[in-house]
Design a protein around this motif. Structure first.
Motif, PDB file in Angstrom:
ATOM      1  N   SER A 283       0.801  -1.022  -0.191  1.00 38.03           N
ATOM      2  CA  SER A 283       0.508  -0.055   0.139  1.00 38.03           C
ATOM      3  C   SER A 283       0.805   1.181  -0.357  1.00 38.03           C
ATOM      4  O   SER A 283       0.587   2.317  -0.887  1.00 38.03           O
ATOM      5  CB  SER A 283      -0.729   0.055   1.209  1.00 38.03           C
ATOM      6  N   PHE A 284       2.047   1.196   0.271  1.00 40.48           N
ATOM      7  CA  PHE A 284       3.133   2.238   0.735  1.00 40.48           C
ATOM      8  C   PHE A 284       3.965   2.860  -0.504  1.00 40.48           C
ATOM      9  O   PHE A 284       5.565   3.591   0.185  1.00 40.48           O
ATOM     10  CB  PHE A 284       3.738   2.016   2.027  1.00 40.48           C
ATOM     11  N   GLN A 285       4.074   1.721  -0.992  1.00 40.37           N
ATOM     12  CA  GLN A 285       4.928   1.678  -2.880  1.00 40.37           C
ATOM     13  C   GLN A 285       4.804   3.474  -3.054  1.00 40.37           C
ATOM     14  O   GLN A 285       5.757   3.209  -3.827  1.00 40.37           O
ATOM     15  CB  GLN A 285       4.802   1.094  -4.021  1.00 40.37           C
ATOM     16  N   TYR A 286       3.969   4.112  -3.673  1.00 41.67           N
ATOM     17  CA  TYR A 286       4.198   4.851  -4.283  1.00 41.67           C
ATOM     18  C   TYR A 286       4.731   6.167  -3.154  1.00 41.67           C
ATOM     19  O   TYR A 286       5.229   6.537  -3.610  1.00 41.67           O
ATOM     20  CB  TYR A 286       2.591   5.317  -4.820  1.00 41.67           C
ATOM     21  N   TYR A 287       4.960   5.956  -1.895  1.00 42.91           N
ATOM     22  CA  TYR A 287       5.885   6.788  -1.375  1.00 42.91           C
ATOM     23  C   TYR A 287       7.288   6.206  -1.215  1.00 42.91           C
ATOM     24  O   TYR A 287       8.020   7.203  -0.847  1.00 42.91           O
ATOM     25  CB  TYR A 287       5.103   6.335   0.493  1.00 42.91           C
ATOM     26  N   TYR A 288       6.934   5.098  -0.975  1.00 41.68           N
ATOM     27  CA  TYR A 288       8.077   4.486  -1.716  1.00 41.68           C
ATOM     28  C   TYR A 288       9.403   5.435  -2.405  1.00 41.68           C
ATOM     29  O   TYR A 288      10.617   5.534  -2.742  1.00 41.68           O
ATOM     30  CB  TYR A 288       8.540   3.460  -1.465  1.00 41.68           C
ATOM     31  N   ASP A 289       9.127   4.603  -3.623  1.00 41.52           N
ATOM     32  CA  ASP A 289       8.922   5.601  -5.199  1.00 41.52           C
ATOM     33  C   ASP A 289       8.758   7.515  -5.184  1.00 41.52           C
ATOM     34  O   ASP A 289      10.257   7.490  -5.405  1.00 41.52           O
ATOM     35  CB  ASP A 289       7.971   5.346  -6.358  1.00 41.52           C
ATOM     36  N   TYR A 290       8.139   8.032  -4.071  1.00 40.54           N
ATOM     37  CA  TYR A 290       8.453   9.361  -3.795  1.00 40.54           C
ATOM     38  C   TYR A 290       9.570   9.564  -3.291  1.00 40.54           C
ATOM     39  O   TYR A 290       9.929  10.735  -3.128  1.00 40.54           O
ATOM     40  CB  TYR A 290       7.119   9.851  -2.665  1.00 40.54           C
ATOM     41  N   LEU A 291      10.041   9.361  -2.352  1.00 45.10           N
ATOM     42  CA  LEU A 291      11.363   8.467  -0.858  1.00 45.10           C
ATOM     43  C   LEU A 291      12.491   8.958  -2.274  1.00 45.10           C
ATOM     44  O   LEU A 291      13.487   9.735  -2.019  1.00 45.10           O
ATOM     45  CB  LEU A 291      11.035   7.898   0.218  1.00 45.10           C
ATOM     46  N   GLU A 292      11.988   8.029  -2.634  1.00 44.90           N
ATOM     47  CA  GLU A 292      13.083   7.889  -3.869  1.00 44.90           C
ATOM     48  C   GLU A 292      13.004   9.132  -5.019  1.00 44.90           C
ATOM     49  O   GLU A 292      14.738   9.260  -4.875  1.00 44.90           O
ATOM     50  CB  GLU A 292      13.062   6.747  -4.841  1.00 44.90           C
ATOM     51  N   TYR A 293      12.836   9.333  -5.221  1.00 42.81           N
ATOM     52  CA  TYR A 293      12.723  10.390  -6.392  1.00 42.81           C
ATOM     53  C   TYR A 293      13.173  12.094  -5.418  1.00 42.81           C
ATOM     54  O   TYR A 293      14.216  12.915  -5.949  1.00 42.81           O
ATOM     55  CB  TYR A 293      10.869  10.252  -6.340  1.00 42.81           C
ATOM     56  N   LEU A 294      12.987  11.664  -4.414  1.00 44.21           N
ATOM     57  CA  LEU A 294      13.217  13.419  -3.355  1.00 44.21           C
ATOM     58  C   LEU A 294      14.631  12.849  -3.231  1.00 44.21           C
ATOM     59  O   LEU A 294      16.064  13.868  -3.269  1.00 44.21           O
ATOM     60  CB  LEU A 294      12.842  13.084  -1.738  1.00 44.21           C
TER      61      LEU A 294
ATOM     62  N   LYS B 155      16.796  11.034  -4.995  1.00 46.88           N
ATOM     63  CA  LYS B 155      17.456  11.519  -6.153  1.00 46.88           C
ATOM     64  C   LYS B 155      17.353  12.909  -6.374  1.00 46.88           C
ATOM     65  O   LYS B 155      19.089  13.168  -7.129  1.00 46.88           O
ATOM     66  CB  LYS B 155      17.021  10.435  -7.413  1.00 46.88           C
ATOM     67  N   HIS B 156      16.840  13.348  -6.172  1.00 44.44           N
ATOM     68  CA  HIS B 156      16.935  15.168  -6.999  1.00 44.44           C
ATOM     69  C   HIS B 156      17.357  16.272  -5.839  1.00 44.44           C
ATOM     70  O   HIS B 156      17.262  17.653  -5.954  1.00 44.44           O
ATOM     71  CB  HIS B 156      15.644  15.895  -7.301  1.00 44.44           C
ATOM     72  N   GLN B 157      17.638  15.458  -4.469  1.00 43.28           N
ATOM     73  CA  GLN B 157      18.162  15.785  -3.204  1.00 43.28           C
ATOM     74  C   GLN B 157      17.808  17.631  -3.140  1.00 43.28           C
ATOM     75  O   GLN B 157      17.563  18.403  -2.895  1.00 43.28           O
ATOM     76  CB  GLN B 157      19.749  16.680  -3.833  1.00 43.28           C
TER      77      GLN B 157
ATOM     78  N   ILE C 121       9.064  19.309  -1.525  1.00 48.36           N
ATOM     79  CA  ILE C 121       8.145  19.276  -2.702  1.00 48.36           C
ATOM     80  C   ILE C 121       7.233  17.670  -1.599  1.00 48.36           C
ATOM     81  O   ILE C 121       7.729  16.723  -0.954  1.00 48.36           O
ATOM     82  CB  ILE C 121       8.926  18.215  -4.176  1.00 48.36           C
ATOM     83  N   SER C 122       6.003  18.469  -1.912  1.00 54.89           N
ATOM     84  CA  SER C 122       4.792  17.231  -1.707  1.00 54.89           C
ATOM     85  C   SER C 122       4.646  15.885  -2.345  1.00 54.89           C
ATOM     86  O   SER C 122       4.847  15.684  -3.194  1.00 54.89           O
ATOM     87  CB  SER C 122       3.998  17.630  -0.871  1.00 54.89           C
ATOM     88  N   PHE C 123       4.038  15.325  -1.634  1.00 56.44           N
ATOM     89  CA  PHE C 123       3.838  14.215  -2.145  1.00 56.44           C
ATOM     90  C   PHE C 123       2.396  14.070  -3.296  1.00 56.44           C
ATOM     91  O   PHE C 123       3.484  13.585  -4.787  1.00 56.44           O
ATOM     92  CB  PHE C 123       3.421  13.286  -1.488  1.00 56.44           C
ATOM     93  N   TYR C 124       1.315  14.701  -3.160  1.00 54.88           N
ATOM     94  CA  TYR C 124       1.254  15.860  -4.052  1.00 54.88           C
ATOM     95  C   TYR C 124       1.650  16.450  -5.317  1.00 54.88           C
ATOM     96  O   TYR C 124       1.288  15.515  -5.898  1.00 54.88           O
ATOM     97  CB  TYR C 124      -0.233  16.389  -3.719  1.00 54.88           C
ATOM     98  N   GLN C 125       2.396  17.221  -5.209  1.00 57.42           N
ATOM     99  CA  GLN C 125       3.525  17.711  -6.366  1.00 57.42           C
ATOM    100  C   GLN C 125       4.134  16.332  -6.930  1.00 57.42           C
ATOM    101  O   GLN C 125       4.251  16.711  -8.243  1.00 57.42           O
ATOM    102  CB  GLN C 125       4.613  18.397  -5.226  1.00 57.42           C
ATOM    103  N   TYR C 126       4.600  15.380  -6.284  1.00 63.40           N
ATOM    104  CA  TYR C 126       5.353  13.833  -6.624  1.00 63.40           C
ATOM    105  C   TYR C 126       4.285  13.798  -8.034  1.00 63.40           C
ATOM    106  O   TYR C 126       4.981  13.439  -8.794  1.00 63.40           O
ATOM    107  CB  TYR C 126       6.005  13.282  -5.862  1.00 63.40           C
ATOM    108  N   ALA C 127       3.139  13.397  -6.939  1.00 64.04           N
ATOM    109  CA  ALA C 127       2.206  13.292  -7.984  1.00 64.04           C
ATOM    110  C   ALA C 127       1.907  13.918  -9.135  1.00 64.04           C
ATOM    111  O   ALA C 127       1.474  12.879 -10.823  1.00 64.04           O
ATOM    112  CB  ALA C 127       0.947  12.131  -7.322  1.00 64.04           C
TER     113      ALA C 127
END
Length: 256
Positions: free
Chosen positions: A211-222, A224-226, A232-238
């Protein structure tokens, strides 16, 4: 001076001396007993207080040899774990507390199946606490833990519904510095709260899934982009994912 007057004077002197003797002997003994009693009561109170734990106060610096004290627990080996040994499980009332809220409860019979419990994992290398999992089997205790988490940490950073048409989320995620709190099954008959130190790579890579996979991807995105979650909020990432052609994250987005 009459004999009677002399006798009365001696009697008065004797009473004064007797009073002095009582003051010199009895009251120090009384005070000593009182002091001993106070010390004993303080030790009892301190002992009782030291046994009660609050899960919200855990920092993941706690060592196994001093963590439980007299709190009963049972060890269960985890064959999949690489960096930690397994889990020490307890159903004790004094350890099932979060932010001064008791989450001790049971479904049918205390001690039987459906009794709330918590399991703790410690690292193999230095026996430091790295994760705990709370198992909840009543709607009342699930509601209490959500309320306690919101009170302690503020509203969840991420929520997800089992079905988009559901009234309430099934999964909640809170984050406090290096500690992540994952609540699964909140809309079901049983739920479990997984709390761990994100500095433990094995846990970080394996726990934020499902259920939390998208949040993990979000953390990895943060990462990666430092960037930080304040930038960047999760909604902005979406929305970023949507602009790049992927609608999966935004379509499942639920406002916390």
């Amino acid at each position: 001076m009459s004999v009677l007057h002399f006798y009365n004077c001696n009697a008065q002197d004797n009473r004064i001396k007797l009073s002095e003797i009582i003051n010199d002997i009895y009251f120090p003994l009384f005070n000593m007993k009182k002091t001993i009693l106070l010390i004993f009561l303080c030790l009892v109170i301190q002992s009782c207080n030291s046994q009660k734990k609050d899960l919200s106060q855990i920092t993941f610096s706690e060592k196994h040899d001093t963590f439980f004290g007299n709190i009963p627990n049972k060890f269960r080996l985890s064959i999949d774990a690489k960096t930690y040994t397994g889990y020490y499980k307890s159903e004790a009332d004094q350890i099932l507390n979060f932010n001064d809220v008791s989450i001790s409860d049971y479904k049918n019979e205390k001690g039987g199946f459906g009794t709330n419990s918590v399991a703790f994992a410690f690292t193999k290398k230095d026996s430091v606490l790295c994760e705990y999992i709370v198992y909840l089997y009543t709607h009342k205790s699930i509601e209490k833990i959500i309320s306690a988490l919101n009170s302690k940490l503020g509203k969840a950073k991420f929520v997800r519904k089992f079905h988009q048409t559901d009234k309430l989320p099934d999964a909640y995620l809170w984050k406090n510095n290096h500690i992540i709190y994952l609540l699964n099954g909140a809309s079901q008959h049983a739920a479990w709260l997984t709390v761990f130190d994100t500095n433990r790579q094995e846990l970080y890579e394996n726990r934020i899934s499902g259920s939390f996979q998208y949040y993990y991807d979000y953390l990895e995105y943060l990462k990666k982009h430092q960037k930080t979650d304040k930038q960047i909020s999760f909604y902005q990432y979406a929305k970023i994912e949507e602009s790049e052609g992927s609608n999966y994250v935004i379509n499942s987005y639920v406002k916390p």
